[in-house]
Design a protein around this motif. Structure first.
Motif, PDB file in Angstrom:
ATOM      1  N   GLU A  90       0.849  -1.178   0.000  1.00 36.11           N
ATOM      2  CA  GLU A  90       0.000   0.000   0.000  1.00 36.11           C
ATOM      3  C   GLU A  90       0.893   1.238   0.000  1.00 36.11           C
ATOM      4  O   GLU A  90       1.745   1.403   0.881  1.00 36.11           O
ATOM      5  N   PRO A  91       0.739   2.130  -0.985  1.00 34.19           N
ATOM      6  CA  PRO A  91       1.676   3.253  -1.106  1.00 34.19           C
ATOM      7  C   PRO A  91       1.483   4.296  -0.017  1.00 34.19           C
ATOM      8  O   PRO A  91       0.365   4.567   0.433  1.00 34.19           O
ATOM      9  N   GLN A  92       2.590   4.862   0.410  1.00 32.15           N
ATOM     10  CA  GLN A  92       2.558   5.985   1.330  1.00 32.15           C
ATOM     11  C   GLN A  92       2.464   7.265   0.499  1.00 32.15           C
ATOM     12  O   GLN A  92       3.318   7.511  -0.360  1.00 32.15           O
ATOM     13  N   LEU A  93       1.422   8.047   0.728  1.00 33.75           N
ATOM     14  CA  LEU A  93       1.139   9.184  -0.140  1.00 33.75           C
ATOM     15  C   LEU A  93       1.710  10.498   0.374  1.00 33.75           C
ATOM     16  O   LEU A  93       1.521  11.536  -0.260  1.00 33.75           O
ATOM     17  N   ASP A  94       2.411  10.464   1.511  1.00 37.07           N
ATOM     18  CA  ASP A  94       3.000  11.697   2.041  1.00 37.07           C
ATOM     19  C   ASP A  94       4.154  12.151   1.163  1.00 37.07           C
ATOM     20  O   ASP A  94       5.005  11.344   0.761  1.00 37.07           O
ATOM     21  N   LEU A  95       4.197  13.449   0.884  1.00 34.87           N
ATOM     22  CA  LEU A  95       5.300  14.009   0.107  1.00 34.87           C
ATOM     23  C   LEU A  95       6.541  14.127   0.987  1.00 34.87           C
ATOM     24  O   LEU A  95       6.426  14.307   2.206  1.00 34.87           O
ATOM     25  N   PRO A  96       7.744  14.039   0.412  1.00 32.02           N
ATOM     26  CA  PRO A  96       8.973  14.164   1.220  1.00 32.02           C
ATOM     27  C   PRO A  96       9.064  15.541   1.862  1.00 32.02           C
ATOM     28  O   PRO A  96       8.528  16.520   1.333  1.00 32.02           O
ATOM     29  N   PRO A  97       9.750  15.642   3.006  1.00 33.03           N
ATOM     30  CA  PRO A  97       9.834  16.926   3.741  1.00 33.03           C
ATOM     31  C   PRO A  97      10.389  18.078   2.903  1.00 33.03           C
ATOM     32  O   PRO A  97      10.010  19.232   3.096  1.00 33.03           O
ATOM     33  N   ASN A  98      11.317  17.783   2.002  1.00 32.84           N
ATOM     34  CA  ASN A  98      11.947  18.847   1.200  1.00 32.84           C
ATOM     35  C   ASN A  98      11.239  19.074  -0.137  1.00 32.84           C
ATOM     36  O   ASN A  98      11.807  19.679  -1.050  1.00 32.84           O
ATOM     37  N   LEU A 112      12.250  21.384  -4.047  1.00 30.93           N
ATOM     38  CA  LEU A 112      12.736  20.649  -5.225  1.00 30.93           C
ATOM     39  C   LEU A 112      12.353  21.386  -6.512  1.00 30.93           C
ATOM     40  O   LEU A 112      11.361  22.122  -6.551  1.00 30.93           O
ATOM     41  N   PRO A 113      13.122  21.167  -7.596  1.00 27.57           N
ATOM     42  CA  PRO A 113      12.762  21.741  -8.897  1.00 27.57           C
ATOM     43  C   PRO A 113      11.402  21.217  -9.358  1.00 27.57           C
ATOM     44  O   PRO A 113      11.015  20.094  -9.003  1.00 27.57           O
ATOM     45  N   PRO A 114      10.670  21.967 -10.156  1.00 30.45           N
ATOM     46  CA  PRO A 114       9.344  21.536 -10.633  1.00 30.45           C
ATOM     47  C   PRO A 114       9.358  20.169 -11.316  1.00 30.45           C
ATOM     48  O   PRO A 114       8.424  19.379 -11.151  1.00 30.45           O
ATOM     49  N   SER A 115      10.419  19.883 -12.086  1.00 25.59           N
ATOM     50  CA  SER A 115      10.468  18.591 -12.782  1.00 25.59           C
ATOM     51  C   SER A 115      10.546  17.435 -11.791  1.00 25.59           C
ATOM     52  O   SER A 115       9.908  16.390 -11.991  1.00 25.59           O
ATOM     53  N   GLU A 116      11.310  17.591 -10.699  1.00 27.15           N
ATOM     54  CA  GLU A 116      11.403  16.538  -9.691  1.00 27.15           C
ATOM     55  C   GLU A 116      10.108  16.414  -8.897  1.00 27.15           C
ATOM     56  O   GLU A 116       9.685  15.315  -8.531  1.00 27.15           O
ATOM     57  N   GLN A 117       9.455  17.528  -8.624  1.00 29.64           N
ATOM     58  CA  GLN A 117       8.159  17.480  -7.960  1.00 29.64           C
ATOM     59  C   GLN A 117       7.148  16.704  -8.816  1.00 29.64           C
ATOM     60  O   GLN A 117       6.394  15.872  -8.301  1.00 29.64           O
TER      61      GLN A 117
END
Length: 575
Positions: free
Chosen positions: A385-393, A397-402
């Motif tokens: 089951e995937p964890q949907l929380d975004l990383p703290p940083n 991050l650049p838009p492409s990495e987001q």
């Protein structure tokens, strides 16, 4: 430097250059083109997108000239209106096989007309089977468009096959899926699996496709039993792979079939018949394969040998009668978000586009629909089951990495929801999806049935893997197990052949991965299609890729290979 190595070294750079926030729905359909007014010529030609290579060929395949006035007259009569009641007639959408028009009348009612392209095969069977399938499904409570009129030949005033049908309410799920919350997606996926479960619970006596009995007066057919079903039958399979190109002229077994083993036999015999008569030495169609073969033409003789070997395996393929995997089931032929209509309250209102619908064994059709898959991702393949929380940083991050992070989470959630809900609501299907024997059967069926275009490796590699996993292939649901036998494989390969075949297969798979990543960077599908608004940018980026590959070439041979076999240039598809 070899082409594949160049691609590998530049892959990350291209992704950063283009950005990875590409909508995951791209490539699922060519277009959902909104209704607009067109001149007659624009009604006849494809206008909903572009191809960055071999565009003229793709356009010629989709050009359809017809009598517009005659079509309007038929639409009006079929809708219980007069032609003078028509307010607008416009192109609504275009896909890989059809062009769809919408007619609006004075009272606000809308009617859909669907015309297949001249290249859409098979004539008569395609339209006749889809109309009967829509009717059959509606009788069984599965919401599909009601058909008002149809003709399965070009011999009519319109000059084209056509289906005149109801326009269902709702909007394509693809328009809203990626703006839904995880809770809303869970609700929607539950509905999708419930609809699929209802569809797969329909009972059929054979494999093939559905028709009205009157449309197959002189052909082999098997009636569907029941009071309301006497007009329906199962006849020849309508999937285009059985009619593609010269296959439509071959006297081959297209069903209906009572035995799953007969399907495996028929697909091998089909391709053997075509390859022996029509296949010529050629460069592989997949241009990144060409380097593997030193840019030399490949003879079809090896593939013919492979098909003979495959037919020796056929008596050991298939599922035992009475087993879950043997059961004839129907699945939507293109189960993807743009063919699923939903209301404003996120309720499914109907399923559209049933062209080429077939009935096959559960063990052959089981699987997570491609738009909902996320294979290649360890988390998804483990069904965690995937964890949907975004990383703290995340915000830094650049838009492409987001965009990449959001896309990864989205794909994991979709894959997990489909699998988890199928396990709960459709257990037989879930079991078949992850059954090793079914997976081996599917790979053999697919590779045996893939038209030969210079690849003589994939089928042999899949047969080698089947032999290496012989006990899995002959599972408790297999036809041989039902006979109480456990025979040895009927074919064997030397260690040298096994090593060389699997090595070539591995290199081809690497090329497939490289191509997928290049297409993703360019935002194109497998034919090079891209939305009109992104055509110029995609063409420009493709040329930058080619330039960088030429700069990275270490020898004259490498440079010539890039120049003559770049995968996003025009090329002769039959060379």
């Amino acid at each position: 430097m070899r082409i594949q190595n160049v691609l590998g070294s530049l892959r990350a750079r291209f992704l950063r250059f283009h950005g990875v926030g590409i909508q995951p729905t791209r490539g699922l359909v060519e277009s959902i083109h909104r209704s607009m007014k067109y001149s007659d010529d624009e009604l006849f030609r494809y206008t909903s997108g572009r191809w960055i290579y071999n565009e003229q060929l793709r356009l010629s395949e989709r050009r359809l000239e017809f009598d517009v006035s005659a079509l309007k007259d038929i639409i009006a009569v079929a809708s219980g209106r007069a032609p003078s009641d028509i307010v607008t007639f416009s192109k609504l959408s275009e896909g890989g096989f059809n062009r769809v028009f919408q007619t609006t009348f004075k009272d606000g009612r809308c009617t859909i007309a669907r015309l297949p392209y001249p290249s859409t095969a098979p004539e008569h069977y395609t339209v006749a089977s889809e109309v009967a399938t829509l009717d059959y499904l509606r009788l069984h409570g599965i919401r599909t468009p009601e058909v008002y009129a149809w003709c399965s030949t070009k011999e009519n005033p319109v000059g084209s096959e056509y289906i005149i049908m109801e326009r269902l309410g709702g909007i394509p799920l693809g328009d809203v899926w990626y703006s839904m919350t995880p809770r809303e997606q869970h609700k929607m996926m539950k509905q999708l699996v419930e609809w699929e479960t209802r569809l797969m619970s329909l009972e059929f006596p054979a494999y093939g496709s559905i028709y009205y009995r009157n449309d197959l007066p002189s052909e082999k057919s098997i009636p569907l039993p029941g009071q309301t079903e006497v007009k329906f039958c199962i006849g020849p399979i309508v999937h285009y792979s059985w009619w593609h190109g010269e296959r439509s002229t071959l006297n081959i077994d297209r069903g209906p079939w009572l035995s799953s083993t007969d399907i495996f036999r028929a697909v091998g015999e089909r391709e053997l018949s075509w390859t022996k008569v029509y296949a010529k030495s050629r460069l592989p169609y997949e241009r990144l394969y060409r380097e593997i073969y030193d840019f030399c033409k490949v003879s079809p003789d090896t593939h013919i040998e492979n098909l003979f070997d495959y037919l020796k395996l056929v008596p050991f393929l298939g599922f035992s009668a009475g087993s879950a995997q043997h059961r004839p089931v129907m699945r939507h032929p293109d189960f993807q978000p743009n063919n699923i209509l939903v209301s404003e309250s996120n309720e499914i209102t109907g399923l559209i586009d049933w062209q080429h619908c077939s009935i096959l064994p559960l063990g052959l059709v089981a699987g997570i629909p491609k738009p909902f898959q996320n294979y290649g991702d360890a988390e998804s393949e483990a069904l965690r089951e995937p964890q949907l929380d975004l990383p703290p940083n995340f915000d830094s991050l650049p838009p492409s990495e987001q965009a990449l992070i959001r896309e990864t989470l989205q794909k994991r959630l979709t894959h997990f929801l489909y699998a988890a809900l199928t396990k709960r609501l459709n257990e037989d299907h879930y079991d078949a999806i992850f059954n090793n024997a079914a997976i081996l059967h599917q790979r053999l069926f697919q590779s045996a049935g893939t038209p030969w275009e210079g690849d003589s490796i994939t089928l042999r590699a899949d047969m080698i893997r089947a032999i290496q996993n012989w006990r899995d292939l002959l599972s408790v649901d297999s036809v041989q197990c039902a006979k109480g036998t456990s025979p040895l494989p009927p074919i064997q390969y030397s260690d040298t052949v096994i090593r060389d075949t699997l090595e070539f297969d591995s290199r081809q798979r690497d090329a497939d991965i490289a191509m997928d990543q290049m297409r993703h960077a360019l935002g194109v599908d497998v034919l090079g299609w891209v939305p009109n608004s992104e055509y110029e940018a995609a063409k420009e980026l493709a040329q930058k890729i080619k330039t960088k590959m030429l700069e990275a070439a270490e020898t004259v041979h490498d440079a010539t290979a890039v120049r003559d076999h770049f995968p996003f240039d025009d090329f002769d598809e039959n060379a």
